[in-house]
Every structure is written in C-alpha cells, then in structure tokens.
Enzyme design. Sequence first.
Site, PDB file in Angstrom:
ATOM      1  N   CYS A  78       2.957 -14.627 -30.864  1.00 24.14           N
ATOM      2  CA  CYS A  78       4.125 -14.152 -31.606  1.00 24.14           C
ATOM      3  C   CYS A  78       3.704 -13.558 -32.955  1.00 24.14           C
ATOM      4  O   CYS A  78       3.056 -12.525 -32.996  1.00 24.14           O
ATOM      5  CB  CYS A  78       5.155 -15.255 -31.756  1.00 24.14           C
ATOM      6  SG  CYS A  78       6.821 -14.612 -32.109  1.00 24.14           S
ATOM      7  N   HIS A 125       6.033 -17.694 -26.516  1.00 18.47           N
ATOM      8  CA  HIS A 125       5.740 -19.097 -26.800  1.00 18.47           C
ATOM      9  C   HIS A 125       5.758 -19.868 -25.477  1.00 18.47           C
ATOM     10  O   HIS A 125       6.408 -19.458 -24.516  1.00 18.47           O
ATOM     11  CB  HIS A 125       6.790 -19.697 -27.733  1.00 18.47           C
ATOM     12  CG  HIS A 125       6.810 -19.080 -29.095  1.00 18.47           C
ATOM     13  ND1 HIS A 125       5.780 -19.239 -29.994  1.00 18.47           N
ATOM     14  CD2 HIS A 125       7.738 -18.310 -29.720  1.00 18.47           C
ATOM     15  CE1 HIS A 125       6.072 -18.606 -31.112  1.00 18.47           C
ATOM     16  NE2 HIS A 125       7.248 -18.016 -30.969  1.00 18.47           N
TER      17      HIS A 125
END
Length: 502
Positions: free
Chosen positions: A338, A425
């Site tokens: 991310c 994630h």
Amino acid sequence: MRGGLLVAGTTSDAGKSALVAGICRMLARRGVRVAPFKAQNMSNNSVVTPDGGEIGRAQAMQAHACGLAPSTAFNPVLLKPGSDSSSQVVVLGRVDGTVSARSYYERKSALLEVVVDTLADLRTQYDVVVCEGAGSPAEINLRRSDIANMGLAQAADLPVVVVGDIDRGGVLAHLFGTLAVLDAADQARIAGFVINKFRGDPGLLAPGLDQLRALTGRPTFGVVPWADGLWLDAEDSLSVVSDGVLGRPAPPHGAAWLRVAVVRFPRISNATDAEALACEPGVAVRYVTEASRLADADLVVLPGSKATVSDLAWLRRTGLADAVLAHARAGRPVLGVCGGYQMLGRRIADPHGVESGDAEGLGLLDLEIEFDVDKHLDNPVGTAWGEPVRGYEIHHGRVVRSGDPGLIDSSEGSDAGAVWGTHWHGLLENDGFRRRLLERVGRAGFVAAPDTCFADERERQLDLLGDLVEQHLDIGSLEHVISHGAARDLPVVTSGLAVSPS
C-alpha cells in the site's frame, strides 16, 4: 440470556480489545448470539467489511471471535490519525471529512446519535452486545462530549467493567482512581473490575483485591494471567516494541533463520500485515526505525502508511531510504504494501491536496501514483505466483502508470525481480503465496514450512482468549451483570475530584 456490557480500561492497551474478544468467544461457544461494538476507535489498523466499509481491525478480530463477518455496525466511528493534529473521520464505514481535536469535539453530539442508534439496532439482532471503551473513562476533561465510555454507558443503559494492566504497575491505584474521579451517576454503572496480564503468586495479590473491594464496594471478577501466545491482531503498532522479535516464532525447519525488517513509519497503518510472516517457523520479524537494522535483513518490508508523503520524507531523514536502496541494489528482496508500495515508485502526485503535496519516490519500481480525493475500498481476489489469493484495499493512491510486470493476475501490483509491491493488505495471510515469497527470498539454509496455516493460528489465539476468560473470570457473576446491570446499592467513592458531565 440477553443484555449488554461495556469493557472500559484504566489506560490504552490495558487489554480491553482482548477481553472483549475473549468474552465474545466464551459466549459464542455457549450458544449465545453475541456481537462486538466499539463506538469510537482511533487506529490506523483497519479492514474492509464485506459490504465495502471500513472499521478498526480489533472489531474485525472480535467479530471473528463471535463467528461473524466484520460489519460497519461494529465500529460506527473510526478516527485515522494523519498527523499529530488531525484525523480522518470514518462514519459507518465511509470517510466523512478530516477533523482537528477541537473540531471533532464539536461534532461529537451528532455522532452520539449515530452511535446510540447503531448499538440499539445491534441489540435487536443479538442476544448480547459486548462493547469496548476507548482510552480511559477517567479522562474527565473529555467527559461532557464522550461517546465511547461513560457517555455511551449512560445513553445506552450499560453496566461497565473496568480492566487494568497489572504488568504496568500500580493497577490497584489505577482501578480505584478511575472510579473515584467519576461522578455519582457514572460510578453507579461500574459493576466491578478485571485485572489483566498477571504474573506471579495469586495469593500475594488477594489481600489487595480484598482491600479494593472494601474501598469501592465492587468485586474483581477475575485475574487474567500473562499469556505469551497472544500477539496477533494488535490494535496499534505502538504495542509492539521496535527491534524486538514479533510473536513467538518456532525453530527453523532448515539450518538457518530468515530475518525480516519491517520499517515502522511514524504513521504506519495495517502493521498487522507482517504478522503472517511471524507465524512461520524460522522467520524472525522485527519492526525497525533506524538504518543499521537493515544491514543483516534478508527481506525488507515497507508497510502501509496513513501519511505516505510525510513518512517518505521521514524515511529519507533517518537514512532508512538509503539503506533500502542499498539493500535492493545488492539484489536483496524488498516488499512494499500500500503506502510502502507507493514509496517504491518514481513519483507520487497529489493534485487535490489529499496529503502534503507531490513527492519523488525511491525509484525502485517503474511506477507513478496519483492521490484521488475518494478512498478506494475493496475485497479483491486473484492469483499471484500461481497461488489463489485474496486481500483488501484501503488507499487514496491510484496507479496512473506502471512499466513493471504485475504481481497479481498480471495487472495489480509490481514484480520487478527482487522488488515487489501491492496495494493489497492481507496478501501475506494467503498461505501458498506466503510460502512462495519465502522461497523467493532464498536465504541459504532456510526451508519454508510446508504446513503453516495463518487462519488456524488466528483461531487458536481466539480460543486461547476464550479459555482465559472461562478459566479465570467469575462467569456466573459476569453473566448476571450482562443480564441485570450493575448492583443497585454500590457506594459512591468520594475524592473531591469528580466533575459533573452536565
């Protein structure tokens, strides 16, 4: 049985999240339809619910303890700090602006209505709702606007149990003082106490508990012992000590350990992504904050960040950026997740002022990012390195150009040889993919275990929490409080410090 309970804490990290999960697990195993609830959470560790909303990770963990899928109803207000003075506000799973401490204070009265209505609806669907407080109910400077502790208890007619962490020291004073600074109406809702993280001879503690009851008129429902095996799904990365090994890794299958360094950004988010690696035998995972700690790492991980541009500047100021570049140029693996993935690219553009302006990336990936005003939330599935994978996405950054092969389904993320990146994630929670990653890191003498199952490890920890509650709390008294509330004849402890919420 039917009812509700609020678990408050003498401090942050006193054990509220774990105790709520343990009570939920215990009740669920007894056939009670139970759900968790946290009115207001402040955390950059979050997940995406099946309906596309965002909640705190601790409430997702508590939902799993109940046998439920995560829901935005379990955490209606989530604050995600982007700096020391501002936080993004997420209401019922969706971003609803950015606030300072003072401006949020002014919004709380409207949010209390959202919180109370959401909890009331949950209580029509479940036999029991176990609520988690936020911080400490003894923050009397915030009592008038409180929506998560005694303010919620009063508005929703909930009894309260206060948990204290004895490992910090001074727990009896913490418990007594928490009660004593509350006004009479709030004190009437405090049914009793729980002591957490105890190590030693219970007989030595017993006289103190007797004195606490004599002073307050309230029982201690139990003393939960220290448990080394509890470490997954931490509410906040600050509960993990830098440079210490994460979790309790088993000995390696081969002749060597594999060393993983996870950079702990000032605004790290979803730090729990690294926990799946720490479940692997022979894998030592450490959070690091200085460049020297990368020298002997086999794998460097740049995790998520709530403030990607400012954390990238911090990476450069500390010398960690140069250490990451040297590590990669030596052909040693780097993984970005991310915000960490975005940092590995060539450029980050911020045309709408979502963060703190444009920035040049580390240039290890042929990648350009642009921040959108709207946050992207998703629960995607795909294939990576021949393995089925699933994950979740929470980010403002959008890939506007990528010249590297994709990591997932040849389209998401980047695979540039020994430098990898993804917006997903939870990718490392996929057992097959995680094994492929460990094999690609390729440390001589290290052998990836063939049978580690992250989901099973999480279930074991939830069962351990349930066991601790069953074995060390007075369940009969606790269930009575849930069903009938705090006793009506509890004394008021006078200290001269109580402040009226009105």
